[in-house]
Design a protein around this motif. Structure first.
Motif, PDB file in Angstrom:
ATOM      1  N   GLU A  80      18.897 -27.822   5.676  1.00 53.10           N
ATOM      2  CA  GLU A  80      19.898 -28.423   4.781  1.00 53.10           C
ATOM      3  C   GLU A  80      19.945 -27.657   3.471  1.00 53.10           C
ATOM      4  N   VAL A  81      21.052 -26.956   3.252  1.00 54.61           N
ATOM      5  CA  VAL A  81      21.232 -26.237   1.989  1.00 54.61           C
ATOM      6  C   VAL A  81      22.614 -26.568   1.423  1.00 54.61           C
ATOM      7  N   ILE A  82      22.941 -27.864   1.491  1.00 57.45           N
ATOM      8  CA  ILE A  82      24.224 -28.344   0.957  1.00 57.45           C
ATOM      9  C   ILE A  82      24.042 -28.687  -0.517  1.00 57.45           C
ATOM     10  N   GLY A  83      22.998 -29.451  -0.809  1.00 54.10           N
ATOM     11  CA  GLY A  83      22.735 -29.862  -2.192  1.00 54.10           C
ATOM     12  C   GLY A  83      23.291 -31.239  -2.481  1.00 54.10           C
ATOM     13  N   ASP A 102      12.791 -31.539  12.966  1.00 57.42           N
ATOM     14  CA  ASP A 102      12.143 -31.124  11.720  1.00 57.42           C
ATOM     15  C   ASP A 102      13.247 -30.690  10.756  1.00 57.42           C
ATOM     16  N   VAL A 103      12.957 -30.830   9.449  1.00 55.92           N
ATOM     17  CA  VAL A 103      13.964 -30.515   8.427  1.00 55.92           C
ATOM     18  C   VAL A 103      13.379 -29.517   7.440  1.00 55.92           C
ATOM     19  N   VAL A 104      14.169 -28.506   7.108  1.00 56.83           N
ATOM     20  CA  VAL A 104      13.821 -27.600   6.007  1.00 56.83           C
ATOM     21  C   VAL A 104      14.953 -27.703   5.004  1.00 56.83           C
ATOM     22  N   THR A 105      14.613 -27.973   3.751  1.00 51.39           N
ATOM     23  CA  THR A 105      15.661 -28.178   2.749  1.00 51.39           C
ATOM     24  C   THR A 105      15.328 -27.460   1.448  1.00 51.39           C
ATOM     25  N   ALA A 106      16.406 -27.104   0.730  1.00 51.08           N
ATOM     26  CA  ALA A 106      16.243 -26.523  -0.606  1.00 51.08           C
ATOM     27  C   ALA A 106      16.648 -27.549  -1.663  1.00 51.08           C
ATOM     28  N   ASN A 107      16.786 -28.806  -1.229  1.00 52.80           N
ATOM     29  CA  ASN A 107      17.457 -29.814  -2.058  1.00 52.80           C
ATOM     30  C   ASN A 107      16.469 -30.636  -2.896  1.00 52.80           C
ATOM     31  N   LYS A 108      16.235 -30.187  -4.124  1.00 52.43           N
ATOM     32  CA  LYS A 108      15.295 -30.878  -5.011  1.00 52.43           C
ATOM     33  C   LYS A 108      15.791 -32.261  -5.425  1.00 52.43           C
ATOM     34  N   ALA A 109      17.124 -32.367  -5.622  1.00 52.76           N
ATOM     35  CA  ALA A 109      17.670 -33.653  -6.073  1.00 52.76           C
ATOM     36  C   ALA A 109      17.457 -34.712  -4.989  1.00 52.76           C
ATOM     37  N   LEU A 110      17.753 -34.345  -3.755  1.00 53.35           N
ATOM     38  CA  LEU A 110      17.605 -35.291  -2.635  1.00 53.35           C
ATOM     39  C   LEU A 110      16.160 -35.783  -2.547  1.00 53.35           C
ATOM     40  N   ALA A 134      12.983 -25.686  -2.670  1.00 60.86           N
ATOM     41  CA  ALA A 134      13.496 -26.641  -3.658  1.00 60.86           C
ATOM     42  C   ALA A 134      12.845 -26.468  -5.016  1.00 60.86           C
ATOM     43  N   VAL A 135      11.670 -25.859  -5.054  1.00 62.23           N
ATOM     44  CA  VAL A 135      10.950 -25.740  -6.328  1.00 62.23           C
ATOM     45  C   VAL A 135      10.684 -24.267  -6.631  1.00 62.23           C
ATOM     46  N   ALA A 205      15.112 -29.206 -13.508  1.00 62.32           N
ATOM     47  CA  ALA A 205      13.691 -28.886 -13.670  1.00 62.32           C
ATOM     48  C   ALA A 205      12.846 -30.154 -13.522  1.00 62.32           C
ATOM     49  N   GLY A 206      13.376 -31.292 -13.981  1.00 67.08           N
ATOM     50  CA  GLY A 206      12.668 -32.567 -13.840  1.00 67.08           C
ATOM     51  C   GLY A 206      12.503 -32.945 -12.367  1.00 67.08           C
ATOM     52  N   HIS A 207      13.558 -32.700 -11.568  1.00 64.89           N
ATOM     53  CA  HIS A 207      13.445 -32.940 -10.119  1.00 64.89           C
ATOM     54  C   HIS A 207      12.256 -32.160  -9.550  1.00 64.89           C
ATOM     55  N   LYS A 208      12.204 -30.878  -9.931  1.00 67.73           N
ATOM     56  CA  LYS A 208      11.159 -29.999  -9.388  1.00 67.73           C
ATOM     57  C   LYS A 208       9.771 -30.483  -9.824  1.00 67.73           C
ATOM     58  N   LEU A 209       9.657 -30.836 -11.105  1.00 62.56           N
ATOM     59  CA  LEU A 209       8.363 -31.297 -11.609  1.00 62.56           C
ATOM     60  C   LEU A 209       7.895 -32.532 -10.846  1.00 62.56           C
TER      61      LEU A 209
END
Ligand code: HSE
Length: 430
Positions: A80-83, A102-110, A134-135, A205-209
């Motif tokens: 998932e790289v929709i965002g 299985d899921v691989v995502t770049a979605n930090k907000a999700l 995601a981070v 950045a807060g999502h990532k933290l």
């Protein structure tokens, strides 16, 4: 015996999705050798089927609806790289979990908003969600925390996790330009998210933290408890004055477990100019992890862009292909504790900049207010002010609490010798 290919369904063909396809097309044989089996994209989904993305979609099935892609029986791993934390991305990831993928995502907000529930759901079905991308983009920080440092009690995680903000702050310093001008430059260069508040207000950045904190401290993701402050109020004057005192201003994320609970802060802070974080310029990211046995680990690299982010996505995919199945947050989601949020629990030195009315006893009044709040001055500097009626004064305090500082700032407003609101920025020891 040759193992069967691992089949990918890729939802989202923006920068990251096309980056993933480009690496798969360029390095198919290398990936297969490292994974021990072929890694093959079989189907994709995006909004516009006709757009030329610079990568071939030949041989790939197309789905208009990412949920349908997530449910395809020929997809083993849903990428998932929709965002975005709601809408199509959330629906599709939930569908993939429900369908046993299985899921691989770049979605930090999700994950910052729904990571705990999603991890529980995936683990209940025996599946994994991986999110290295995601981070901090291409920096393998999740792997470092969940694997390399797995034997450590982590004492603090901190870093610069938004390249756009770091670009803006360093460009302001190097070119002597105000925030507004550099913000527009960053927009013209395409550095800002579609909603720039995600970058400059510290939300991204807060999502990532919050995701790093969950792994580091074994706690449920609690993005709502992150104290957020953006870079919009950082002035070129403070960047210069902080520089005079030997510091640089960074949008710094810090997560730390304290006796009062989990403190998570994303805010402009001063760091020593000579420290690795102080030396970080441009759109780069840096994450510092402190473990009780390993000591301090510093990771630096590209936090965004097609190559770095796709590299992280495919690192996760290769792990799954190899059979490496680490729980989303490094331990079973059911074992994560709900963290008590703490604010202002960790004392620190502060940088204060104030405009002082130029008359006898003014400085003494400010010193008294600080003393009454129990705050000790470490260093102080008053700048020449020629004909001006106020004098710029910088104070670096010894370690103090935010509570005491707020008391002192309130007291300063009542002295009648401080013009306007003083600037107060935390100094983070690194
Ligand atoms: N906009 C982010 C940054 C990248 O500038 O670092 C995506 O999280």
């Amino acid at each position: 015996m040759t193992r069967p290919p691992l089949r990918l369904g890729i939802a989202g063909l923006g920068t990251v999705g096309t980056g993933v396809l480009a690496i798969l097309q360029r390095h198919g044989a290398l990936l297969a050798a490292r994974a021990g089996r072929p890694v093959e994209p079989v189907a994709v989904s995006a909004r516009d089927r006709t757009r030329d993305r610079g990568v071939s979609l030949d041989g790939l099935a197309w789905e208009d609806d990412p949920v349908a892609l997530a449910r395809r029986p020929d997809v083993d791993v849903f990428v998932e790289v929709i965002g975005g934390h709601e809408g199509a991305a959330r629906a599709a990831v939930e569908a993939a979990i429900d369908a046993g993928k299985d899921v691989v995502t770049a979605n930090k907000a999700l994950l910052a908003h729904h990571g705990h529930a999603l991890a529980l759901a995936a683990e209940a079905k025996g599946h994994v969600i991986r999110f290295e991308a995601a981070v901090a983009g291409g920096i393998p920080v999740i792997k470092t925390l969940t694997e390399g440092l797995a034997a450590n009690e982590v004492t603090r995680v901190l870093g610069v996790m938004n390249g756009t903000c770091n670009y803006i702050l360093t460009r302001m310093e190097e070119a002597g330009l105000p925030y507004e001008t550099v913000f527009e430059e960053a927009r013209a260069l395409g550095y800002l998210e579609a909603d720039p508040r995600l970058d400059v207000d510290g939300i991204d950045a807060g999502h990532k933290l919050s995701l790093l904190a969950a792994i580091a401290f074994g706690t449920e993701v609690s993005f709502d408890a992150v104290e957020l402050e953006g870079i919009g109020s950082v002035t070129i004057e403070d960047i210069r004055r902080a520089g005079d005192m030997g510091y640089r201003i960074k949008l710094l994320g810090v997560a730390q477990m304290t006796g009062r609970g989990l403190e998570q802060r994303m805010q402009p802070c001063l760091v020593p100019a000579t420290s690795p974080l102080g030396q970080l310029s441009g759109g780069t990211n840096m994450v510092v992890i402190e473990g009780d046995s390993a000591g301090q680990i510093v990771l630096r690299g590209a936090g965004a862009g097609a190559g770095p982010t796709a590299s992280a996505v495919l690192g996760d995919v290769i792990d799954i292909a190899r059979g490496v199945r680490i729980p989303t947050f490094g331990r079973p989601a059911s074992s994560l504790r709900r963290a008590r949020p703490a604010r202002g629990a960790v004392a620190a030195p502060y940088y204060l900049r104030l405009d002082l009315v130029d008359k006898p006893g003014a400085l003494a009044k400010v010193a008294r207010v600080l003393g009454d709040a129990g705050i000790s001055i470490d260093r102080m500097r008053q700048y020449g002010h020629a004909e001006a009626a106020t004098a710029p004064v910088l104070i670096v305090t010894h370690r103090t609490t935010r509570l005491a500082l707020d008391e002192a700032l309130g007291g300063m407003a009542e002295t009648g010798v401080v013009e306007g609101r003083p600037v107060a920025l935390r100094i983070e020891a690194v």
